[in-house]
Design an enzyme around this catalytic site. Structure first.
Site, PDB file in Angstrom:
ATOM      1  N   CYS A  12       0.862  -1.192   0.000  1.00 27.02           N
ATOM      2  CA  CYS A  12       0.000   0.000   0.000  1.00 27.02           C
ATOM      3  C   CYS A  12       0.891   1.233   0.000  1.00 27.02           C
ATOM      4  O   CYS A  12       2.107   1.126  -0.164  1.00 27.02           O
ATOM      5  CB  CYS A  12      -0.978  -0.008   1.181  1.00 27.02           C
ATOM      6  SG  CYS A  12      -0.203   0.141   2.804  1.00 27.02           S
ATOM      7  N   ASN A  61       2.626   1.423   4.019  1.00 25.95           N
ATOM      8  CA  ASN A  61       2.932   0.183   4.742  1.00 25.95           C
ATOM      9  C   ASN A  61       2.773   0.326   6.264  1.00 25.95           C
ATOM     10  O   ASN A  61       3.525  -0.270   7.036  1.00 25.95           O
ATOM     11  CB  ASN A  61       4.343  -0.332   4.382  1.00 25.95           C
ATOM     12  CG  ASN A  61       4.668  -1.734   4.889  1.00 25.95           C
ATOM     13  OD1 ASN A  61       5.801  -2.021   5.262  1.00 25.95           O
ATOM     14  ND2 ASN A  61       3.687  -2.626   4.893  1.00 25.95           N
ATOM     15  N   CYS A  67      -0.852   0.958   7.402  1.00 26.52           N
ATOM     16  CA  CYS A  67      -2.282   0.698   7.659  1.00 26.52           C
ATOM     17  C   CYS A  67      -2.771  -0.561   6.950  1.00 26.52           C
ATOM     18  O   CYS A  67      -2.957  -1.606   7.586  1.00 26.52           O
ATOM     19  CB  CYS A  67      -3.137   1.896   7.226  1.00 26.52           C
ATOM     20  SG  CYS A  67      -2.747   3.450   8.072  1.00 26.52           S
ATOM     21  N   ARG A  68      -2.997  -0.465   5.647  1.00 23.19           N
ATOM     22  CA  ARG A  68      -3.660  -1.557   4.933  1.00 23.19           C
ATOM     23  C   ARG A  68      -2.784  -2.781   4.724  1.00 23.19           C
ATOM     24  O   ARG A  68      -3.210  -3.913   5.017  1.00 23.19           O
ATOM     25  CB  ARG A  68      -4.186  -1.054   3.572  1.00 23.19           C
ATOM     26  CG  ARG A  68      -5.291  -0.037   3.700  1.00 23.19           C
ATOM     27  CD  ARG A  68      -5.574   0.643   2.377  1.00 23.19           C
ATOM     28  NE  ARG A  68      -4.482   1.541   1.972  1.00 23.19           N
ATOM     29  CZ  ARG A  68      -4.448   2.239   0.849  1.00 23.19           C
ATOM     30  NH1 ARG A  68      -5.448   2.114  -0.010  1.00 23.19           N
ATOM     31  NH2 ARG A  68      -3.428   3.044   0.579  1.00 23.19           N
ATOM     32  N   SER A  69      -1.580  -2.600   4.182  1.00 25.10           N
ATOM     33  CA  SER A  69      -0.781  -3.793   3.845  1.00 25.10           C
ATOM     34  C   SER A  69      -0.301  -4.582   5.065  1.00 25.10           C
ATOM     35  O   SER A  69      -0.256  -5.823   4.996  1.00 25.10           O
ATOM     36  CB  SER A  69       0.368  -3.455   2.889  1.00 25.10           C
ATOM     37  OG  SER A  69       1.224  -2.475   3.405  1.00 25.10           O
ATOM     38  N   ASP A 109      -7.703   3.871   1.501  1.00 21.56           N
ATOM     39  CA  ASP A 109      -6.744   4.332   2.510  1.00 21.56           C
ATOM     40  C   ASP A 109      -7.515   4.853   3.729  1.00 21.56           C
ATOM     41  O   ASP A 109      -8.243   5.836   3.632  1.00 21.56           O
ATOM     42  CB  ASP A 109      -5.891   5.445   1.896  1.00 21.56           C
ATOM     43  CG  ASP A 109      -4.708   5.835   2.782  1.00 21.56           C
ATOM     44  OD1 ASP A 109      -4.778   5.634   4.013  1.00 21.56           O
ATOM     45  OD2 ASP A 109      -3.729   6.358   2.230  1.00 21.56           O
TER      46      ASP A 109
HETATM   47  C1  6LJ Z   1       5.261  13.764   1.584  1.00 20.32           C
HETATM   48  C2  6LJ Z   1       3.890  14.357   1.483  1.00 20.32           C
HETATM   49  C3  6LJ Z   1       2.862  13.528   2.225  1.00 20.32           C
HETATM   50  C4  6LJ Z   1      -3.465   9.901   2.488  1.00 20.32           C
HETATM   51  C5  6LJ Z   1      -0.348   8.725   5.083  1.00 20.32           C
HETATM   52  C6  6LJ Z   1      -2.364   9.519   3.395  1.00 20.32           C
HETATM   53  C7  6LJ Z   1      -1.599  10.488   4.027  1.00 20.32           C
HETATM   54  C8  6LJ Z   1      -1.167   7.803   4.401  1.00 20.32           C
HETATM   55  C9  6LJ Z   1      -0.592  10.108   4.886  1.00 20.32           C
HETATM   56  C10 6LJ Z   1      -0.967   6.428   4.565  1.00 20.32           C
HETATM   57  C11 6LJ Z   1       0.024   5.989   5.390  1.00 20.32           C
HETATM   58  C12 6LJ Z   1       5.638  13.535   3.012  1.00 20.32           C
HETATM   59  C13 6LJ Z   1       4.597  12.703   3.739  1.00 20.32           C
HETATM   60  C14 6LJ Z   1      -2.100  11.507   1.242  1.00 20.32           C
HETATM   61  C15 6LJ Z   1       0.827   6.892   6.043  1.00 20.32           C
HETATM   62  C16 6LJ Z   1       0.661   8.234   5.897  1.00 20.32           C
HETATM   63  C17 6LJ Z   1       0.022  12.429   5.462  1.00 20.32           C
HETATM   64  C18 6LJ Z   1       0.887  13.011   4.354  1.00 20.32           C
HETATM   65  C19 6LJ Z   1       2.291  12.504   4.386  1.00 20.32           C
HETATM   66  C20 6LJ Z   1      -3.307  10.827   1.456  1.00 20.32           C
HETATM   67  C21 6LJ Z   1      -4.383  11.127   0.618  1.00 20.32           C
HETATM   68  C22 6LJ Z   1      -5.610  10.521   0.789  1.00 20.32           C
HETATM   69  C23 6LJ Z   1      -5.765   9.599   1.809  1.00 20.32           C
HETATM   70  C24 6LJ Z   1      -4.702   9.316   2.661  1.00 20.32           C
HETATM   71  N1  6LJ Z   1      -1.152  12.050   1.070  1.00 20.32           N
HETATM   72  N2  6LJ Z   1       0.193  11.005   5.572  1.00 20.32           N
HETATM   73  N3  6LJ Z   1       3.248  13.326   3.637  1.00 20.32           N
HETATM   74  N4  6LJ Z   1      -2.161   8.217   3.585  1.00 20.32           N
END
Ligand code: 6LJ
Length: 158
Positions: free
Chosen positions: A13, A16, A18-20, A130
């Protein structure tokens, strides 16, 4: 030709955490319950490098614990070698699929069949969304999807 002794699957995912890791732990439990652990190599990984080395999200750990499943996974990003070594790379959504296919085009060898885990869902819910910005019930929904899909995958891989 005889069936190979072991098969391998990598659940993938975005981050790595949450889902995976939920899918990995669920599949590991199914295989262990059926006493066929020695037939399988099972792992999970991220397409991003946002969470390197982290433990799964506490909400993912909790959703698994609610169903009596433990995980000791630590985040890792997928590597070029994963495409050559795994039989199956199963991902969660179309964005994962695009990222994986882009990476596949940059590797010399790809043995892996790259598929949506949701393509195995008997209830035909193809995308495992997600849950990062969601709540506990979103994590429970991910868990339930993973159970349905992992059972079907173990029963009959495409
Ligand atoms: C680079 C820019 C984004 C997410 C997640 C989303 C956001 C995640 C996360 C899944 C696992 C540096 C890092 C998005 C771990 C962290 C916030 C942003 C992280 C997104 C869009 C829709 C639904 C979920 N982006 N962290 N930073 N999923």
């Amino acid at each position: 030709m005889a069936e190979p002794v072991t098969k391998s699957v990598l659940f993938v995912c975005l981050g790595n955490i949450c889902r995976s890791p939920i899918a990995e732990a669920v599949f590991r439990k199914l295989v262990s319950d059926q006493k066929i652990s020695e037939n399988w190599v099972i792992d999970s990984g991220a397409v991003s490098d946002w969470n390197v080395g982290r433990s799964p999200d506490p909400r993912a750990v909790c959703s698994l614990r609610n169903h009596g499943i433990h995980t000791a996974h630590k985040e890792r990003r997928i590597t070029k070698e994963d495409f050559a070594t795994f039989d199956y790379i199963l991902c969660m959504d179309e964005s994962n699929l695009r990222d994986l296919n882009r990476k596949r085009n940059q590797v010399k060898t790809c043995k892996a069949k790259i598929e949506l885990l949701g393509s195995y869902d008997p209830q035909k819910q193809f995308i495992i969304e997600d849950p990062y910005y969601g709540n506990d019930s979103d994590f429970e929904a991910v868990y339930q999807q993973c159970v349905r899909c992992c059972r079907a995958f173990l029963d009959k891989a495409h």
